[in-house]
Design a protein around this motif. Structure first.
Motif, PDB file in Angstrom:
ATOM      1  N   LEU A  74     -16.824  16.297   2.143  1.00 24.85           N
ATOM      2  CA  LEU A  74     -16.312  14.957   1.875  1.00 24.85           C
ATOM      3  C   LEU A  74     -17.404  14.066   1.295  1.00 24.85           C
ATOM      4  O   LEU A  74     -18.508  13.993   1.813  1.00 24.85           O
ATOM      5  CB  LEU A  74     -15.781  14.333   3.165  1.00 24.85           C
ATOM      6  N   ASP A  75     -17.056  13.396   0.193  1.00 25.79           N
ATOM      7  CA  ASP A  75     -17.961  12.436  -0.447  1.00 25.79           C
ATOM      8  C   ASP A  75     -17.358  11.052  -0.250  1.00 25.79           C
ATOM      9  O   ASP A  75     -16.287  10.750  -0.805  1.00 25.79           O
ATOM     10  CB  ASP A  75     -18.104  12.765  -1.936  1.00 25.79           C
ATOM     11  N   LEU A  76     -18.026  10.216   0.513  1.00 26.51           N
ATOM     12  CA  LEU A  76     -17.500   8.893   0.806  1.00 26.51           C
ATOM     13  C   LEU A  76     -17.367   8.008  -0.427  1.00 26.51           C
ATOM     14  O   LEU A  76     -16.634   7.019  -0.414  1.00 26.51           O
ATOM     15  CB  LEU A  76     -18.390   8.191   1.841  1.00 26.51           C
ATOM     16  N   MET A  77     -18.067   8.362  -1.498  1.00 27.98           N
ATOM     17  CA  MET A  77     -18.022   7.566  -2.714  1.00 27.98           C
ATOM     18  C   MET A  77     -16.862   7.940  -3.629  1.00 27.98           C
ATOM     19  O   MET A  77     -16.616   7.300  -4.639  1.00 27.98           O
ATOM     20  CB  MET A  77     -19.335   7.701  -3.485  1.00 27.98           C
ATOM     21  N   LYS A  78     -16.136   9.012  -3.274  1.00 29.74           N
ATOM     22  CA  LYS A  78     -14.988   9.426  -4.078  1.00 29.74           C
ATOM     23  C   LYS A  78     -13.701   8.861  -3.497  1.00 29.74           C
ATOM     24  O   LYS A  78     -13.719   8.098  -2.525  1.00 29.74           O
ATOM     25  CB  LYS A  78     -14.950  10.952  -4.178  1.00 29.74           C
ATOM     26  N   THR A  79     -12.572   9.229  -4.086  1.00 28.98           N
ATOM     27  CA  THR A  79     -11.300   8.608  -3.695  1.00 28.98           C
ATOM     28  C   THR A  79     -10.253   9.636  -3.275  1.00 28.98           C
ATOM     29  O   THR A  79      -9.091   9.552  -3.661  1.00 28.98           O
ATOM     30  CB  THR A  79     -10.740   7.763  -4.858  1.00 28.98           C
ATOM     31  N   SER A  80     -10.675  10.621  -2.500  1.00 30.78           N
ATOM     32  CA  SER A  80      -9.744  11.640  -2.020  1.00 30.78           C
ATOM     33  C   SER A  80     -10.158  12.093  -0.630  1.00 30.78           C
ATOM     34  O   SER A  80     -11.344  12.074  -0.280  1.00 30.78           O
ATOM     35  CB  SER A  80      -9.715  12.853  -2.967  1.00 30.78           C
ATOM     36  N   ILE A  81      -9.166  12.532   0.170  1.00 29.45           N
ATOM     37  CA  ILE A  81      -9.444  12.947   1.538  1.00 29.45           C
ATOM     38  C   ILE A  81      -8.460  14.044   1.953  1.00 29.45           C
ATOM     39  O   ILE A  81      -7.299  14.034   1.547  1.00 29.45           O
ATOM     40  CB  ILE A  81      -9.353  11.746   2.518  1.00 29.45           C
ATOM     41  N   LEU A  82      -8.948  14.999   2.736  1.00 32.66           N
ATOM     42  CA  LEU A  82      -8.097  16.027   3.331  1.00 32.66           C
ATOM     43  C   LEU A  82      -8.588  16.239   4.756  1.00 32.66           C
ATOM     44  O   LEU A  82      -9.760  16.508   4.977  1.00 32.66           O
ATOM     45  CB  LEU A  82      -8.173  17.337   2.542  1.00 32.66           C
ATOM     46  N   VAL A  83      -7.695  16.084   5.722  1.00 30.50           N
ATOM     47  CA  VAL A  83      -8.038  16.333   7.123  1.00 30.50           C
ATOM     48  C   VAL A  83      -6.960  17.195   7.755  1.00 30.50           C
ATOM     49  O   VAL A  83      -5.794  17.174   7.338  1.00 30.50           O
ATOM     50  CB  VAL A  83      -8.204  15.022   7.933  1.00 30.50           C
ATOM     51  N   ALA A  84      -7.343  17.962   8.769  1.00 33.84           N
ATOM     52  CA  ALA A  84      -6.378  18.855   9.431  1.00 33.84           C
ATOM     53  C   ALA A  84      -6.794  19.086  10.869  1.00 33.84           C
ATOM     54  O   ALA A  84      -7.956  18.890  11.249  1.00 33.84           O
ATOM     55  CB  ALA A  84      -6.290  20.187   8.683  1.00 33.84           C
ATOM     56  N   GLY A  85      -5.833  19.535  11.657  1.00 38.46           N
ATOM     57  CA  GLY A  85      -6.073  19.780  13.070  1.00 38.46           C
ATOM     58  C   GLY A  85      -6.881  21.019  13.350  1.00 38.46           C
ATOM     59  O   GLY A  85      -7.325  21.237  14.482  1.00 38.46           O
ATOM     60  N   SER A  86      -7.083  21.858  12.342  1.00 35.56           N
ATOM     61  CA  SER A  86      -7.889  23.070  12.513  1.00 35.56           C
ATOM     62  C   SER A  86      -8.469  23.486  11.169  1.00 35.56           C
ATOM     63  O   SER A  86      -7.962  23.084  10.113  1.00 35.56           O
ATOM     64  CB  SER A  86      -7.035  24.219  13.075  1.00 35.56           C
TER      65      SER A  86
END
Length: 207
Positions: free
Chosen positions: A172-184
């Motif tokens: 993850l790059d905090l300076m970009k504009t995309s995110i992916l999170v998951a429970g595993s």
């Protein structure tokens, strides 16, 4: 609205997430506060005043929920299979043909994989807190959320035992504009594949 205070390499962010929901009287909105040092999130708080819930996380200290029914640490669902997953996505603010195809292609790929539930809730901050406590199994949003949308949530999910990355699978790059999170981690990998296959379909539509 967003307030950003910067001093040397230290940054504090205060942000309201789900403002369109709030304007329409939909009770899925929150206030986010986070503290970063040299691009590393150290502390995050999410307050859902409507439901009287407060989520908070500290680096190395876990993710916690405080509400009338519960007070203590929370953990992600641990879900590993899209067929059992409740996944949140968002179209963002763009309304161009390109953005429409991008959003449709992701939705299409999730449906092809027989994802149990696909929802558009409209609040990045709430979505990530809900992934952290296991109410939502995964969340993907591209080319829209800013650092103040997902910085604090990324710490909550990681401290709750979840998977956090860029939709491409990169860190993850905090300076970009995309995110992916998951429970595993396994579900995270499945969502990354969803994005990759969706991009192939997206490119095919441009030919």
């Amino acid at each position: 609205c967003v307030c950003v205070c910067v001093c040397v390499c230290v940054c504090s962010l205060v942000y309201a997430a789900g403002t369109t929901n709030f304007l329409h009287g939909i009770p899925y909105t929150c206030i986010l506060i986070c503290f970063a040092d040299k691009k590393e999130i150290r502390m995050a708080v999410m307050r859902d005043a409507i439901h009287s819930e407060t989520f908070y996380a500290t680096k190395g200290g876990g993710c916690h929920l405080e509400c009338a029914q519960y007070s203590g640490k929370v953990h992600t669902s641990g879900c590993e299979d899209l067929k059992n997953a409740y996944v949140a996505v968002d179209a963002g603010y763009g309304r161009s043909e390109e953005n429409a195809i991008r959003f449709y292609s992701r939705f299409r790929e999730l449906m092809k994989n027989k994802t149990q539930g696909i929802r558009v809730f409209g609040s990045c901050g709430m979505n990530m807190a809900y992934v952290a406590c296991g109410r939502i199994d995964g969340y993907v949003e591209e080319s829209c959320p800013k650092i103040w949308d997902f910085a604090g949530g990324s710490l909550m999910v990681s401290e709750a035992g979840g998977f956090v990355s860029d939709p491409s699978g990169s860190s993850l790059d905090l300076m970009k504009t995309s995110i992916l999170v998951a429970g595993s981690k396994k579900l995270g990998a499945a969502l990354i594949d969803v994005v990759k296959n969706a991009k192939k379909f997206e490119e095919a539509q441009k030919e």
